[in-house]
Scaffold this motif. Sequence first.
Motif, PDB file in Angstrom:
ATOM      1  N   TRP A  72       0.819  -1.214   0.000  1.00 42.28           N
ATOM      2  CA  TRP A  72       0.000   0.000   0.000  1.00 42.28           C
ATOM      3  C   TRP A  72       0.854   1.266   0.000  1.00 42.28           C
ATOM      4  O   TRP A  72       0.329   2.356  -0.151  1.00 42.28           O
ATOM      5  N   GLY A  73       2.158   1.129   0.172  1.00 47.87           N
ATOM      6  CA  GLY A  73       3.046   2.286   0.239  1.00 47.87           C
ATOM      7  C   GLY A  73       3.677   2.605  -1.103  1.00 47.87           C
ATOM      8  O   GLY A  73       3.275   2.097  -2.143  1.00 47.87           O
ATOM      9  N   GLU A  74       4.674   3.461  -1.061  1.00 47.19           N
ATOM     10  CA  GLU A  74       5.382   3.843  -2.276  1.00 47.19           C
ATOM     11  C   GLU A  74       6.768   4.356  -1.922  1.00 47.19           C
ATOM     12  O   GLU A  74       7.039   4.739  -0.803  1.00 47.19           O
ATOM     13  N   SER A  75       7.622   4.350  -2.907  1.00 46.29           N
ATOM     14  CA  SER A  75       8.949   4.936  -2.767  1.00 46.29           C
ATOM     15  C   SER A  75       8.861   6.386  -3.220  1.00 46.29           C
ATOM     16  O   SER A  75       7.930   6.773  -3.901  1.00 46.29           O
ATOM     17  N   GLY A  76       9.835   7.163  -2.854  1.00 47.25           N
ATOM     18  CA  GLY A  76       9.871   8.557  -3.274  1.00 47.25           C
ATOM     19  C   GLY A  76      10.363   9.423  -2.137  1.00 47.25           C
ATOM     20  O   GLY A  76      10.588   8.956  -1.022  1.00 47.25           O
ATOM     21  N   GLU A  77      10.532  10.698  -2.448  1.00 52.57           N
ATOM     22  CA  GLU A  77      11.013  11.636  -1.444  1.00 52.57           C
ATOM     23  C   GLU A  77       9.971  11.799  -0.347  1.00 52.57           C
ATOM     24  O   GLU A  77       8.818  12.109  -0.604  1.00 52.57           O
ATOM     25  N   LEU A  78      10.395  11.585   0.874  1.00 49.01           N
ATOM     26  CA  LEU A  78       9.508  11.604   2.031  1.00 49.01           C
ATOM     27  C   LEU A  78       9.632  12.925   2.770  1.00 49.01           C
ATOM     28  O   LEU A  78      10.743  13.351   3.080  1.00 49.01           O
ATOM     29  N   GLU A  79       8.506  13.569   3.028  1.00 43.82           N
ATOM     30  CA  GLU A  79       8.464  14.783   3.846  1.00 43.82           C
ATOM     31  C   GLU A  79       7.760  14.434   5.148  1.00 43.82           C
ATOM     32  O   GLU A  79       6.595  14.012   5.145  1.00 43.82           O
ATOM     33  N   VAL A  80       8.458  14.579   6.285  1.00 43.46           N
ATOM     34  CA  VAL A  80       7.838  14.334   7.586  1.00 43.46           C
ATOM     35  C   VAL A  80       7.063  15.584   7.969  1.00 43.46           C
ATOM     36  O   VAL A  80       7.642  16.659   8.124  1.00 43.46           O
ATOM     37  N   ILE A  81       5.749  15.448   8.111  1.00 48.09           N
ATOM     38  CA  ILE A  81       4.889  16.568   8.486  1.00 48.09           C
ATOM     39  C   ILE A  81       4.861  16.737   9.997  1.00 48.09           C
ATOM     40  O   ILE A  81       4.918  17.844  10.508  1.00 48.09           O
ATOM     41  N   GLY A  82       4.773  15.642  10.716  1.00 47.16           N
ATOM     42  CA  GLY A  82       4.734  15.699  12.180  1.00 47.16           C
ATOM     43  C   GLY A  82       4.365  14.347  12.758  1.00 47.16           C
ATOM     44  O   GLY A  82       4.268  13.347  12.037  1.00 47.16           O
ATOM     45  N   ALA A  83       4.156  14.335  14.073  1.00 48.46           N
ATOM     46  CA  ALA A  83       3.833  13.084  14.758  1.00 48.46           C
ATOM     47  C   ALA A  83       3.069  13.391  16.044  1.00 48.46           C
ATOM     48  O   ALA A  83       3.110  14.513  16.555  1.00 48.46           O
ATOM     49  N   TYR A  84       2.392  12.368  16.538  1.00 48.89           N
ATOM     50  CA  TYR A  84       1.771  12.419  17.858  1.00 48.89           C
ATOM     51  C   TYR A  84       2.006  11.074  18.522  1.00 48.89           C
ATOM     52  O   TYR A  84       2.354  10.096  17.864  1.00 48.89           O
ATOM     53  N   ILE A 128       9.184  20.539  27.786  1.00 51.45           N
ATOM     54  CA  ILE A 128       7.921  20.008  27.277  1.00 51.45           C
ATOM     55  C   ILE A 128       7.881  20.411  25.806  1.00 51.45           C
ATOM     56  O   ILE A 128       7.896  21.588  25.484  1.00 51.45           O
ATOM     57  N   ARG A 129       7.897  19.430  24.934  1.00 52.53           N
ATOM     58  CA  ARG A 129       7.953  19.709  23.497  1.00 52.53           C
ATOM     59  C   ARG A 129       6.548  20.031  22.977  1.00 52.53           C
ATOM     60  O   ARG A 129       5.599  19.315  23.270  1.00 52.53           O
ATOM     61  N   PRO A 130       6.427  21.092  22.190  1.00 51.35           N
ATOM     62  CA  PRO A 130       5.120  21.387  21.589  1.00 51.35           C
ATOM     63  C   PRO A 130       4.728  20.278  20.608  1.00 51.35           C
ATOM     64  O   PRO A 130       5.584  19.648  19.984  1.00 51.35           O
ATOM     65  N   GLN A 131       3.443  20.053  20.492  1.00 46.51           N
ATOM     66  CA  GLN A 131       2.931  19.020  19.596  1.00 46.51           C
ATOM     67  C   GLN A 131       3.013  19.494  18.144  1.00 46.51           C
ATOM     68  O   GLN A 131       2.629  20.618  17.847  1.00 46.51           O
ATOM     69  N   SER A 132       3.492  18.647  17.248  1.00 45.02           N
ATOM     70  CA  SER A 132       3.486  18.994  15.821  1.00 45.02           C
ATOM     71  C   SER A 132       2.199  18.536  15.148  1.00 45.02           C
ATOM     72  O   SER A 132       1.829  19.042  14.091  1.00 45.02           O
ATOM     73  N   VAL A 133       1.519  17.587  15.774  1.00 46.48           N
ATOM     74  CA  VAL A 133       0.215  17.111  15.310  1.00 46.48           C
ATOM     75  C   VAL A 133      -0.694  17.057  16.525  1.00 46.48           C
ATOM     76  O   VAL A 133      -0.337  16.483  17.548  1.00 46.48           O
ATOM     77  N   ILE A 134      -1.854  17.682  16.417  1.00 49.20           N
ATOM     78  CA  ILE A 134      -2.833  17.727  17.509  1.00 49.20           C
ATOM     79  C   ILE A 134      -4.019  16.850  17.137  1.00 49.20           C
ATOM     80  O   ILE A 134      -4.569  16.980  16.040  1.00 49.20           O
ATOM     81  N   LEU A 135      -4.410  15.971  18.054  1.00 52.13           N
ATOM     82  CA  LEU A 135      -5.589  15.129  17.842  1.00 52.13           C
ATOM     83  C   LEU A 135      -6.801  15.740  18.519  1.00 52.13           C
ATOM     84  O   LEU A 135      -6.693  16.304  19.609  1.00 52.13           O
TER      85      LEU A 135
END
Length: 191
Positions: free
Chosen positions: A26-38, A131-138
């Motif tokens: 289901w994935g793919e190869s290519g240049e990966l951009e990390v947007i964030g994480a939680y 305390i690290r700020p969240q890059s992705v908020i749920l």
Amino acid sequence: MAIIHRAELSPSKPEILQELLSSRSWGESGELEVIGAYRFDDPEGEVGIECHVVRVGETIYHLPLTYRGTPLEGAEESLVGTMQHSVLGERHIYDGLGDELALDCFRRALEGEQEQAELQIVDAEGAVVEIRPQSVILRREVDVEASEVEDALDSADEDVTFIVARTLGDLDGAVRLVASWDGGEGVVAAL
């Protein structure tokens, strides 16, 4: 709270994420951009549960991972690889959708019983230094009356049906976990 050590990782998280994407149908190869994480907290405090939002081309992927100190028995197909962590040692990294611990976190979050974890950076002695700020908020969204959701969950057996997204776009449901980041948002899980 998620405890994050100031550590060197080999391979890096982006390398692990690229390996996951390129090795799955289901994935793919290519240049990966990390947007964030939680992150979610493991109730036992043993396993790291981190969910990454990344972009490859026009597709935004949601990649839950678990980090374990020992192999997860019976989950060989979900193993992404191993990582050397300069503080914690060898970590076995699994696709979170193949790890019941991560799936239980999503279920609890959809039921309103678990929030995303606060990110605490600790030094070598274990003292919190930041305390690290969240890059992705749920956030949890519910389309029906809260009492109707509670009644449905109470009457259901343990196998409450929910879906965790691999790609962000079309997932919907009466109860949703929506991830927001700088410049976008998407439903990552729905019940």
